[in-house]
Design an enzyme around this catalytic site. Sequence first.
Site, PDB file in Angstrom:
ATOM      1  N   ASP A 187       0.838  -1.205   0.000  1.00 11.45           N
ATOM      2  CA  ASP A 187       0.000   0.000   0.000  1.00 11.45           C
ATOM      3  C   ASP A 187       0.871   1.251   0.000  1.00 11.45           C
ATOM      4  O   ASP A 187       1.971   1.258   0.552  1.00 11.45           O
ATOM      5  CB  ASP A 187      -0.911  -0.021   1.241  1.00 11.45           C
ATOM      6  CG  ASP A 187      -2.087   0.926   1.099  1.00 11.45           C
ATOM      7  OD1 ASP A 187      -2.282   1.493   0.010  1.00 11.45           O
ATOM      8  OD2 ASP A 187      -2.816   1.091   2.097  1.00 11.45           O
ATOM      9  N   GLY A 235       0.073   5.502  -4.362  1.00 13.71           N
ATOM     10  CA  GLY A 235      -0.516   6.795  -4.713  1.00 13.71           C
ATOM     11  C   GLY A 235       0.127   7.918  -3.918  1.00 13.71           C
ATOM     12  O   GLY A 235       0.507   8.967  -4.475  1.00 13.71           O
ATOM     13  N   ASN A 243     -11.024  -2.835  -5.537  1.00 14.27           N
ATOM     14  CA  ASN A 243     -10.303  -1.847  -6.357  1.00 14.27           C
ATOM     15  C   ASN A 243     -11.014  -1.533  -7.684  1.00 14.27           C
ATOM     16  O   ASN A 243     -10.701  -0.532  -8.336  1.00 14.27           O
ATOM     17  CB  ASN A 243      -8.869  -2.316  -6.656  1.00 14.27           C
ATOM     18  CG  ASN A 243      -7.934  -2.220  -5.470  1.00 14.27           C
ATOM     19  OD1 ASN A 243      -6.983  -2.995  -5.339  1.00 14.27           O
ATOM     20  ND2 ASN A 243      -8.178  -1.260  -4.580  1.00 14.27           N
ATOM     21  N   ARG A 288     -12.248   2.034  -8.260  1.00 14.48           N
ATOM     22  CA  ARG A 288     -11.386   3.183  -8.587  1.00 14.48           C
ATOM     23  C   ARG A 288     -11.716   3.692  -9.995  1.00 14.48           C
ATOM     24  O   ARG A 288     -12.354   2.999 -10.774  1.00 14.48           O
ATOM     25  CB  ARG A 288      -9.910   2.763  -8.513  1.00 14.48           C
ATOM     26  CG  ARG A 288      -9.501   2.435  -7.102  1.00 14.48           C
ATOM     27  CD  ARG A 288      -8.005   2.277  -6.966  1.00 14.48           C
ATOM     28  NE  ARG A 288      -7.655   1.988  -5.586  1.00 14.48           N
ATOM     29  CZ  ARG A 288      -6.436   2.076  -5.067  1.00 14.48           C
ATOM     30  NH1 ARG A 288      -5.430   2.448  -5.835  1.00 14.48           N
ATOM     31  NH2 ARG A 288      -6.212   1.806  -3.803  1.00 14.48           N
TER      32      ARG A 288
HETATM   33  C1  IPE Z   1      -1.461   0.284  -3.478  1.00 12.89           C
HETATM   34  O1  IPE Z   1      -1.285   1.649  -3.532  1.00 12.89           O
HETATM   35  C2  IPE Z   1      -1.763  -0.325  -4.827  1.00 12.89           C
HETATM   36  C3  IPE Z   1      -3.138  -0.848  -4.975  1.00 12.89           C
HETATM   37  C4  IPE Z   1      -4.039  -0.920  -4.028  1.00 12.89           C
HETATM   38  C5  IPE Z   1      -3.520  -1.332  -6.299  1.00 12.89           C
HETATM   39  P1  IPE Z   1      -2.503   2.661  -3.456  1.00 12.89           P
HETATM   40  O2  IPE Z   1      -2.942   2.976  -4.843  1.00 12.89           O
HETATM   41  O3  IPE Z   1      -3.577   2.140  -2.563  1.00 12.89           O
HETATM   42  O4  IPE Z   1      -1.791   3.931  -2.810  1.00 12.89           O
HETATM   43  P2  IPE Z   1      -2.430   5.013  -1.827  1.00 12.89           P
HETATM   44  O5  IPE Z   1      -3.101   4.276  -0.705  1.00 12.89           O
HETATM   45  O6  IPE Z   1      -3.395   5.819  -2.635  1.00 12.89           O
HETATM   46  O7  IPE Z   1      -1.245   5.808  -1.373  1.00 12.89           O
HETATM   47 MG    MG Z   2      -4.088   2.438  -0.602  1.00 10.93          MG
END
Ligand code: IPE
Ligand code: MG
Length: 246
Positions: free
Chosen positions: A18, A21, A66, A69
């Site tokens: 995690d 992002g 997910n 998203r």
């Molecule tokens: C993890 O990073 C990757 C997936 C869940 C696919 P995130 O995309 O959740 O990153 P943050 O939580 O927004 O920082």
């Molecule tokens: Mg995340």
Amino acid sequence: MSEADPQNIPAHVAIVMDGNGRWAQQRGLSRQEGHRKGVEALRQIVRDAGAEGIGHLTVFSFSTQNWGRPKLEVNFLMSLLQRYIESDLAELHSEGVRVRILGRRTGLSDKICQLIDRAETLTADNTNMYLQIAFNYGAREEIADAASRLARRAAAGTLDAAAITPEILDAEMLTGGMPDPDLIIRTSGEYRLSNFLLWQSAYTEFYFTDTLWPDFDREALKSAIDFYAKRDRRFGMLSAQASEAD
Ligand code: IPE
Ligand code: MG
């Protein structure tokens, strides 16, 4: 807690990767850049885990949730799995890694399903290390699917519903035949399991770190292993009994 025992390496480590992002946001980059860096971190951690003597590594790459998203990000995450398999399968195979993708096939493109089949078939007999990629995975969905299969067998008369045991359910999980995770790591300072390996984590040790996934390196992995080595796992028993039962 007891002293760290260098022999006490977790046989099965599972990771909620995690923070991609946030890693990108901190640098003024797009989320896609964060995910791309995340794949680089994964590639390296697979090698490092092997070098550290970890036999089973399971990583949470895309959850059933997910799909919620933005479509662009979902498509990008799909293409990343595709590219990861295309670019790394040969090396994984040559290193003797058995690759399995845990999750539902529903919603995945034919192309990705074919790649998953190719990766699993090619590496089916490898035994140096076991890599499970949880993709389109949700633990409640996994448990519901297992229950549904057993219910169908009971309805067909091939299974006695009154005789269903944890072992029978366990064998129906996507991880059937694998050891339960000894250690689950979650990066990025979040303290939750997010529908990952709910059934399998009954006695798992948990390690949380603020490190964002793209920054998670061998040193970070070693810190998690050190943490694990100091744990006194009792499985509901007293210390001495649990070590005898080991
Ligand atoms: C993890 O990073 C990757 C997936 C869940 C696919 P995130 O995309 O959740 O990153 P943050 O939580 O927004 O920082
Ligand atoms: Mg995340």
